[in-house]
Design a protein around this motif. Structure first.
Motif, PDB file in Angstrom:
ATOM      1  N   SER A   1      -7.964   5.286   3.367  1.00 17.08           N
ATOM      2  CA  SER A   1      -8.196   4.958   4.995  1.00 17.08           C
ATOM      3  C   SER A   1      -8.440   6.236   5.536  1.00 17.08           C
TER       4      SER A   1
ATOM      5  N   SER B   1      -3.351   2.832   7.203  1.00 20.84           N
ATOM      6  CA  SER B   1      -3.589   1.545   6.311  1.00 20.84           C
ATOM      7  C   SER B   1      -3.551   0.179   6.789  1.00 20.84           C
TER       8      SER B   1
ATOM      9  N   ILE C   1       0.823  -1.075   0.131  1.00 22.88           N
ATOM     10  CA  ILE C   1       0.025   0.043   0.053  1.00 22.88           C
ATOM     11  C   ILE C   1       0.910   1.229  -0.091  1.00 22.88           C
TER      12      ILE C   1
END
Length: 441
Positions: free
Chosen positions: A101, A134, A94
């Protein structure tokens, strides 16, 4: 002759260079890869593609591989990755461009509040700007990945484990997770881990970048042609190591990385907090970074592709920009908000925009507004830092845009009364410089 292989993993490409012991570049190559945009907010990279780029670069440098005596590297980050006990990834990286998020940012603030969280981590829980958001997104949306994870860290941890079998994370990357006690530099936060159900055993030990903790495995030697057992120095974040490569280690030293993003990093020995910038650890012990990042060259290149298609790329970045900047550096009426990839300093979702447009606005006016607009956020941080820190009068500058004299002239006009010194290959040189210094200790 001693040879060092230095790797610089960026968001879109890997640069690999062979250096000698005098830190002179013998040969450099680049291999591109593509991050995946799943929608406007999810931006990931496949670790296999990053590793394939490393193997491909080693094959292109095959004449040197048997002669390499040490491997060093740096990586982009935050670059969240979940790994099993074997070191294999359970989910793609990510990236720091990811904005999925935002809900998790609000969840963190609900429990901690802005001030308390920042006093621990040095930063607010910006989506994509810290790893915790995340990590919580994965925990809440793909719980099987979270539960199976043996270690949760960044790509530099994954790469070192793959090359040597050793687990770890350096202080700089730890400070970018939003879980580390960055202000005190005292380890993983019990408060944060307990609040959000993160077992500290899933987080690697925090170690020093540049030190050798492992040696190249036979399996990697067979893939690359590198000698089995050569030392591998633990890699850190690309911007942080660029400070070392630029020769910056003292409080007040400044580095401007001008590439796909505009980055300002100022070394400080006092972690003074402000919501306008990040406090991150620096590579040098006892030092921190005042850090700011915004979309840079990505915005210029987007505008070129959309509105200057008839002009050759080299001519656009050469004569065209030079003449435009020299002719029109005053009285810019159009303003550009530089958030085409969001804002890693904001708790709300932002998008890029133009304002002040009229029927007489030209594409040149808009281009100039981009050139100035990408500097406004980092100039604000620069001015904040100067209020409590004695800044070096010379700003070191590196990155792709630093090779463009007209861009450097523009910066001199924006950062008035400061000198600019172009320094090349800061991350590549910084990797090797730090490793050699660590070995000599």
């Amino acid at each position: 002759m001693q040879y060092i292989l230095s790797l610089d993993f960026g968001t879109s490409s890997l640069k690999a260079s062979i250096l000698n012991e005098r830190l002179e570049t013998i040969k450099s190559i680049k291999e591109e890869y593509q991050f995946e945009v799943l929608n406007d907010d999810k931006i990931e990279l496949n670790p296999d593609e990053l590793f394939k780029a490393f193997v491909k670069c080693s094959h292109m440098l095959n004449d040197f591989m048997p002669k390499v005596d040490m491997l060093v590297y740096d990586t982009f980050s935050p670059s969240v990755i979940f790994m099993d006990a074997s070191g294999d990834y359970l989910y793609p990286v990510i990236t720091h461009l990811d904005r999925r998020s935002l809900n998790q940012s609000n969840e963190i603030l609900k429990y901690f509040g802005e001030d308390r969280y920042q006093e621990i981590t040095g930063v607010l829980p910006f989506a994509g700007g810290v790893s915790l958001t995340s990590i919580l997104w994965i925990k809440e949306n793909i719980p099987e990945v979270f539960s199976k994870a043996y270690k949760i860290a960044h790509f530099n941890t994954y790469f070192y484990r793959k090359l040597t079998g050793f687990w770890g994370i350096d202080h700089v990357n730890a400070s970018m997770t939003g879980i580390y006690e960055t202000v005190k530099d005292s380890g993983w936060s019990d408060d944060i881990c307990e609040t959000f159900g993160i077992n500290k055993g899933k987080l690697p030990d925090v170690i020093y970048a540049g030190n050798v903790y492992g040696h190249l495995l036979k399996s990697i030697s067979e893939l690359t042609g590198l000698k089995e057992g050569i030392p591998v120095a633990f890699g850190t974040n690309d911007a942080a190591i660029s400070q070392i490569g630029a020769g910056n280690s003292n409080s007040g030293d400044i580095l401007n990385i001008s590439g796909s993003s505009e980055i300002l990093s100022i070394i400080t020995d006092r972690p003074i907090l402000d919501k306008k910038y990040y406090i991150r650890k620096a590579v040098s012990p006892g030092k921190w970074q005042i850090f700011s990042i915004v979309t840079g060259g990505f915005a210029i290149e987007w505008f070129r592709k959309e509105f200057f298609r008839e002009i050759d790329k080299d001519k656009f970045y050469g004569d065209y920009l030079e003449k435009l900047i020299k002719k029109n550096c005053k009285n810019i009426e159009v303003e550009f908000s530089p958030y085409l990839t969001g804002d890693r300093h904001s708790l709300i979702k932002k998008r890029g925009s133009f304002s002040g447009l009229t029927l007489s606005t030209t594409r040149d006016d808009m281009l100039l507004s981009i050139l100035y607009g990408i500097h406004k956020p980092i100039l604000e941080v620069f001015n904040l830092a100067s209020s409590f820190l004695k800044l070096n009068n010379t700003i070191k500058i590196t990155g792709g845009l630093s090779s463009n004299p007209s861009i450097v002239d523009l910066k001199r006009n924006i950062f008035k009364n400061y000198n600019f010194q172009v320094v090349n290959d800061c991350s590549i040189i910084g990797n090797a410089k730090l490793a050699l210094q660590s070995i000599k200790k």
